[in-house]
Scaffold this motif. Structure first.
Motif, PDB file in Angstrom:
ATOM      1  N   GLN A  26       0.683  -1.400 -11.330  1.00 11.31           N
ATOM      2  CA  GLN A  26       1.387  -0.494 -10.336  1.00 11.31           C
ATOM      3  C   GLN A  26       0.212   0.230  -9.481  1.00 11.31           C
ATOM      4  OE1 GLN A  26       4.106   1.058 -13.440  1.00 11.31           O
ATOM      5  NE2 GLN A  26       5.141  -1.181 -13.550  1.00 11.31           N
TER       6      GLN A  26
ATOM      7  N   ALA B  58      -1.164  -0.412  -6.683  1.00 10.93           N
ATOM      8  CA  ALA B  58       0.263  -0.454  -5.669  1.00 10.93           C
ATOM      9  C   ALA B  58      -0.503   0.780  -5.064  1.00 10.93           C
ATOM     10  CB  ALA B  58       1.313  -0.861  -6.556  1.00 10.93           C
TER      11      ALA B  58
ATOM     12  N   PHE C  65       6.621  -4.355  -3.239  1.00 11.49           N
ATOM     13  CA  PHE C  65       5.228  -4.457  -3.680  1.00 11.49           C
ATOM     14  C   PHE C  65       4.823  -5.098  -2.088  1.00 11.49           C
ATOM     15  CE2 PHE C  65       0.824  -5.428  -2.141  1.00 11.49           C
ATOM     16  CZ  PHE C  65       0.121  -4.680  -1.457  1.00 11.49           C
TER      17      PHE C  65
ATOM     18  N   TYR D 115       4.735  -3.640   1.181  1.00 13.34           N
ATOM     19  CA  TYR D 115       3.079  -4.104   2.784  1.00 13.34           C
ATOM     20  C   TYR D 115       2.957  -4.389   3.682  1.00 13.34           C
ATOM     21  CZ  TYR D 115      -1.040  -6.150   2.209  1.00 13.34           C
ATOM     22  OH  TYR D 115      -2.798  -6.910   2.153  1.00 13.34           O
TER      23      TYR D 115
END
Ligand code: FUC
Length: 795
Positions: free
Chosen positions: A429, A432, A502, A506
């Motif tokens: 995390q 990210a 994510f 992304y």
């Protein structure tokens, strides 16, 4: 008279009986279940591995001097560490722009300056120590043999000196959490030996306390001091301790300053326990001394016989769930080293079964619930600086380790991997956030005991975003095979959802075709440098979204998020066929037909993914064949193993078998040589050097020849495709206990290439679709029931 006759007969048989106690007759050896040799190991890659998931050992089988090199899976360099590069995300836009402009070198340079983990590398799995045994006067031994019995998970050495028989057994007990070494002689008072503990670490202490030898050390002598970026690695903080307790039967025990001698005994048992201060990836406050004492206390009052029985019961409760018989011949009876060398010509099917079961043996021995997952070397490592740090390379290698877990009926052995993914979903995390300024979690191409998730080594291959997305699919596969809804809800779905979160943010539009969403900056593992839009990423992310959507629908949650994922899923750049008829590795048609690169990442959608299948996406499957013909049938051990699986998924059993043959060869080199994969004399896989993935990939590939269950009918029920890629060379055999998705344990036999019997046990009560010879027989099932089928139904 009659009584006298029996008495004489008894006297005559007595030596044979005592001999049999030492050595079961050759006939009892199942060639698919035993590795055996008529001389001791000269090299580590000839020694035989045992393990209980946490403790691993390599048994050399020396005569005068025996070495049992051992590991404990949590002994790593370093300490809990945060690897992310603060503020890396500020350079993300520039990286993408440089790549769109075709300025790859500049992107690498920028990436190396601002986007890599701190330090650039990760930490390393370390060896622990050696149990050393010296048997004076044993230099002239006869009748030598050493074995590894896969069914019992026991390594045994036999020989004779001056008419006295000696037998040594070594096993790693999971219930006992100890390595157990049993030394037996056929004559009272004949066993004399000295034992000690050694270690390759630069600093350690050995002392003796009564009947125990104690080895203590700390991991702070890691040989690499600086990372590739010139920054130091985190200091190594783990402490470790091992204890060897010696119990003699008869004779005398003499405690020396740092060794123990046993004189004039008949038998003796040695118990090795070991521990470190590791608690979890964020906590190293454990007390190895206390742990060792507890392990030894738990062993108290248990005889060797009880421990052995308990060990065999425990191990075989997993191992015996699946049996495979491919037939055997005279050739099968020879020592394993000879069989390995001659396999290229004799193609002995029992060697195939042995390699298959060895992979299962190694998985059970290196990966049990509550332990660390099997790393690049499983749990077996004798080097302070092992190849690639003996860590977790997650752009193929770690995943390959777990391909056989579900299908070969070892679901529990996947547990350590599943837990590791949950942990990385936490450390990932921050990565990210710092590297991409996004929610959810991400990880790159390697991880270690500390669950590093940031890109390592070099931007040109470290910035690859799909490590976590690929690993997450193992959680889904676990659900597909076990149907465990509580697991799906509480453990798998949260990980899948956050991985998908994510990637949903992304992906970026492809400027040349803004309808397409692409991944980047990323890469096709280890080939071609940093790019936008590698095919493999798209296949993995598409499948991740697909699985997350299905999981959410099963659980009845997150309807809005499901809509987002469906929308994105539909726009991810599709697989493309290039000018040579190949499956394109990248957005551009840039594949070089002469490139023999070991990674064939863009065929992920064929295996382990399932978006390409000859019966459904025929053209893409043909393009995969073209790609595989370009890459050729060689490569590292794991590359050959992957290709066994690819060809099985292409339903070409004979080509799959050819790759298996290319793997079951004595490797030509101990060095890193990307084209010289094969096996060592102990049948461990050679990348080279030793890397365990190829063993697991081979087991999975053989399973895929016999059963595939990745396709579904219109209602979502799985097809169990029987013998989808049966090689001519394996035309007769039988298997029981192989597992299919949807919860089925299937057993079947085939003769001359044709199915002759089949039955399936339904573990979940799902609809069963058995398919063979183009015919499907379907049945509604009841949980726990076994169904026997008529072969005529498939004609
Ligand atoms: C990848 C592979 C290598 C090796 C290493 C551990 O980098 O390309 O062949 O398997 O992982």
């Amino acid at each position: 008279m009659r009584n006298l006759y029996y008495f004489i007969l008894f006297l005559f048989l007595l030596p044979q009986l005592s001999c049999n106690r030492f050595r079961e007759s050759e006939k009892e050896l199942n060639p698919s279940m035993v590795l055996w040799y008529d001389e001791p190991a000269n090299e580590w890659t000839e020694a035989l591995p045992v393990g209980n998931g946490r403790l691993g050992a390599m048994v050399f089988g020396g005569i005068e001097n025996e070495t049992i090199q051992f590991n404990e899976e949590t002994l790593w360099s370093g300490q809990p560490h945060v690897y992310e590069h603060e503020g890396a995300h500020e350079y993300l836009g520039q990286l993408r722009q440089l790549l769109w402009e075709g300025k790859q070198d500049q992107a690498h340079e920028l990436g190396n300056r601002h986007f890599m983990s701190q330090p650039f590398g990760q930490l390393c799995y370390l060896p622990f120590g050696d149990v050393l045994l010296n048997f004076p006067d044993h230099e002239k031994a006869t009748g030598y043999e050493r074995r590894l019995n896969l069914e019992e998970a026991i390594s045994t050495v036999f020989y004779e000196v001056n008419d006295v028989k000696f037998k040594r057994q070594v096993f790693a007990s999971e219930p006992g959490q100890a390595l157990v070494i049993r030394l037996e002689s056929s004559k009272k008072g004949a066993l004399n030996f000295t034992t000690g503990l050694g270690s390759p670490h630069l600093k350690y202490d050995v002392s003796v306390d009564g009947d125990q030898i104690i080895l203590k050390g700390n991991a702070n002598d890691y040989p690499r001091e600086l990372g590739r970026d010139g920054n130091p690695y985190p200091e190594s903080k783990l402490t470790f301790e091992a204890r060897l307790k010696v119990v003699n039967e008869g004779g005398e025990l003499i405690a020396n300053e740092n060794s123990i001698e046993v004189a004039d005994a008949r038998n003796a048992t040695l118990y090795l326990v070991a521990a470190t201060s590791f608690v979890d990836y964020d906590d190293i406050s454990g007390n190895p001394e206390k742990r060792c004492e507890e392990y030894l206390t738990n062993l108290q009052g248990k005889s060797f016989g009880t421990l052995k029985e308990e060990h065999i019961r425990d191990f075989s409760s997993l191992f015996n769930r699946l049996t495979l018989d491919l037939g055997s011949s005279e050739i099968s009876k020879r020592p394993t080293d000879e069989r390995l060398v001659s396999f290229i010509t004799d193609e002995d099917p029992s060697m195939v079964a042995l390699v298959f079961q060895y992979g299962r043996y190694l998985l059970i021995s290196s990966s049990r619930p509550g332990t660390q997952p099997a790393n690049l070397q499983g749990i077996w490592n004798d080097k302070l600086a092992p190849p690639w740090d003996s860590k977790y390379t997650i752009n193929i290698n770690t995943e390959m380790n777990y391909w056989p877990a579900e299908i070969t009926n070892l679901s529990e052995c996947a547990e350590p991997l599943l837990s590791m993914v949950e942990e990385i979903s936490i450390t990932g995390q921050n990565v990210a956030k710092e590297h991409y300024n996004l929610k959810g979690w991400v990880t790159h191409h390697n991880t270690d005991l500390w669950r590093g998730a940031a890109p390592i080594n070099n931007a040109n291959h470290g910035i690859w975003v799909s490590g976590g997305a690929w690993l997450s699919q193992h959680l889904w596969w676990h659900y597909q095979f076990t149907g465990d809804k509580a697991y799906l809800k509480n453990r798998a779905y949260p990980v899948l959802k956050e991985a998908s979160r994510f990637f949903a943010d992304y992906l970026v539009p492809f400027p040349e075709n803004p309808e397409w969403l692409v991944s980047g900056p990323s890469k096709s593992p280890e080939n071609g440098g940093l790019v936008m839009g590698p095919t493999m990423d798209h296949q993995i992310i598409r499948t991740l979204f697909f699985n997350t959507i299905e999981a959410a629908e099963i659980l009845g949650v997150d309807a809005d998020f499901v809509e987002v994922l469906k929308e994105k899923h539909a726009h991810i750049a599709p697989n493309q066929i290039g000018r040579h008829g190949q499956l394109q590795e990248w957005l551009e048609d840039a594949d070089d037909p002469n490139n023999k690169h070991r990674h064939v990442s863009h065929l992920w959608g064929l295996h382990p993914g399932n978006e390409i299948h000859p019966l459904i996406t025929h053209e893409l499957a043909e393009a995969c064949k073209v790609t595989l013909s370009h890459r050729g049938d060689g490569g590292t051990g794991w590359s050959r193993a992957w290709k066994i699986n690819f060809w099985a998924r292409l339903l070409d059993g004979d080509h799959s078998f050819q790759l298996l043959k290319n793997l079951i060869v004595l490797t030509e080199s101990g060095e890193t040589a990307y084209k010289k994969g094969g096996l060592y004399l102990n049948l461990l896989d050679a990348c080279p050097p030793f890397q365990i993935d190829g063993n697991f990939g081979a087991t999975s590939g053989i399973a895929e020849m016999l059963l595939q269950s990745q396709l579904r009918d219109e209602n979502g029920d799985y097809y169990q495709d029987l013998l989808p890629a049966l090689p001519v060379k394996l035309s007769t055999g039988k298997i029981s206990g192989i597992k299919g998705r949807g919860g089925f344990e299937i057993s079947f036999a085939w003769e001359n290439g044709k199915l002759v019997s089949v039955e399936a046990k339904s573990l979940l009560g799902n609809k069963l679709n058995l398919r063979y010879n183009g015919k499907t027989v379907s049945k509604e099932t009841m949980q726990g029931e076994t169904y026997v089928f008529e072969i005529s139904d498939f004609q």
